[in-house]
Design an enzyme around this catalytic site. Structure first.
Site, PDB file in Angstrom:
ATOM      1  N   ARG A  35       0.663  -1.368  -0.112  1.00  0.00           N
ATOM      2  CA  ARG A  35      -0.089  -0.225  -0.083  1.00  0.00           C
ATOM      3  C   ARG A  35       0.947   1.233  -0.064  1.00  0.00           C
ATOM      4  O   ARG A  35       0.453   2.496  -0.614  1.00  0.00           O
ATOM      5  CB  ARG A  35      -1.030  -0.032   1.268  1.00  0.00           C
ATOM      6  CG  ARG A  35      -2.113   1.234   1.109  1.00  0.00           C
ATOM      7  CD  ARG A  35      -3.403   0.573   1.929  1.00  0.00           C
ATOM      8  NE  ARG A  35      -4.162  -0.237   1.048  1.00  0.00           N
ATOM      9  CZ  ARG A  35      -4.670  -0.238   0.057  1.00  0.00           C
ATOM     10  NH1 ARG A  35      -5.010   1.097  -0.524  1.00  0.00           N
ATOM     11  NH2 ARG A  35      -5.415  -1.281  -0.584  1.00  0.00           N
ATOM     12  N   HIS A  38       2.125   1.452  -3.589  1.00  0.00           N
ATOM     13  CA  HIS A  38       1.083   1.987  -4.451  1.00  0.00           C
ATOM     14  C   HIS A  38       0.845   3.483  -4.407  1.00  0.00           C
ATOM     15  O   HIS A  38       0.397   4.142  -5.198  1.00  0.00           O
ATOM     16  CB  HIS A  38      -0.334   1.225  -4.177  1.00  0.00           C
ATOM     17  CG  HIS A  38      -1.422   1.467  -4.911  1.00  0.00           C
ATOM     18  ND1 HIS A  38      -2.345   2.159  -4.368  1.00  0.00           N
ATOM     19  CD2 HIS A  38      -1.746   1.021  -6.004  1.00  0.00           C
ATOM     20  CE1 HIS A  38      -3.552   2.524  -5.049  1.00  0.00           C
ATOM     21  NE2 HIS A  38      -2.980   1.679  -6.333  1.00  0.00           N
TER      22      HIS A  38
END
Length: 223
Positions: A35, A38
């Site tokens: 995450r 990302h």
């Protein structure tokens, strides 16, 4: 937490995983690394982050049991959309030897006491101040950004022995700090995740601190 994942995010994760092999990482470590990567579109975070699966597991339990979440700035709070947060920056004042960000941390600690999750993505002085308190945190996500004090404050966090997510370099910021918290927030409290889901993780477990090495994490980009 039930969460509907937009098709664009699914495709984004698919492309990221085509370039970054995280399948060997333990579940929560993988969730946080993916995450953060990302959120910044920066594969180098895979070799820059320092985190520990055992500490993440305890923090995950505390978070889902309702532990308070404290942030240093509103930009971090804005990135954590599914949980109320505490930010005292608007009430804080600077003074001799004390930045406004550091004073905000003092005020927040007076409000929440021990056992909170602290998410610091902007001010190194906020992280430095937290380390002077007897906060007994469930986790410190210490990812402040900058050329002055950021590296040093994150090194001090690691040396403190507190449960933490940090990184080695100068980079960081509100987006990646909130992403690290969201990884724990979105990860189911008790279930196995599908590898195709953006919040999915591998089933491997480990309690060792991990700084993901570039050779292990980065796969060759296919044309």
């Amino acid at each position: 937490m039930n969460r509907v994942v937009h098709p664009i995010e699914v495709e984004s994760y698919r492309r990221m995983r085509a370039r970054l092999d995280t399948s060997h990482l333990p579940p929560l470590t993988r969730a946080v690394v993916e995450r953060v990567v990302h959120s910044a579109a920066d594969l180098a975070y895979a070799s820059d982050l320092v985190l520990d699966e055992g500490e993440l597991a305890k923090a995950h339990s505390a978070l889902h049991a309702g532990a308070p979440v404290v942030v240093d700035v509103r930009m971090v709070a804005a990135g954590i959309t599914r949980r109320e947060t505490v930010c005292r920056l608007q009430d804080a004042k600077s003074g001799p030897g004390l930045t406004r960000s550091a004073h905000a941390i003092r005020l927040a600690y007076e409000e929440v006491g021990p056992g909170a999750l602290w998410v610091i993505g902007n001010a190194p002085t906020a992280l430095e101040e937290l380390l002077t308190l007897d906060a007994s945190p469930a986790l410190v996500i210490g990812l402040p950004v900058g050329f002055v004090g950021a590296v040093e404050s994150k090194a001090a966090l690691r040396e403190s022995g507190l449960p933490a997510v940090s990184n080695v370099s100068e980079k960081g910021g509100s987006a990646v700090a909130s992403a690290a918290l969201n990884a724990l927030l979105y990860h189911p409290a008790s279930s196995s995740s599908s590898p195709s889901s953006p919040s999915s993780t591998s089933s491997t477990s480990s309690s060792e601190a991990l700084s993901v090495s570039p050779s292990a994490a980065l796969s060759e980009e296919t044309s």
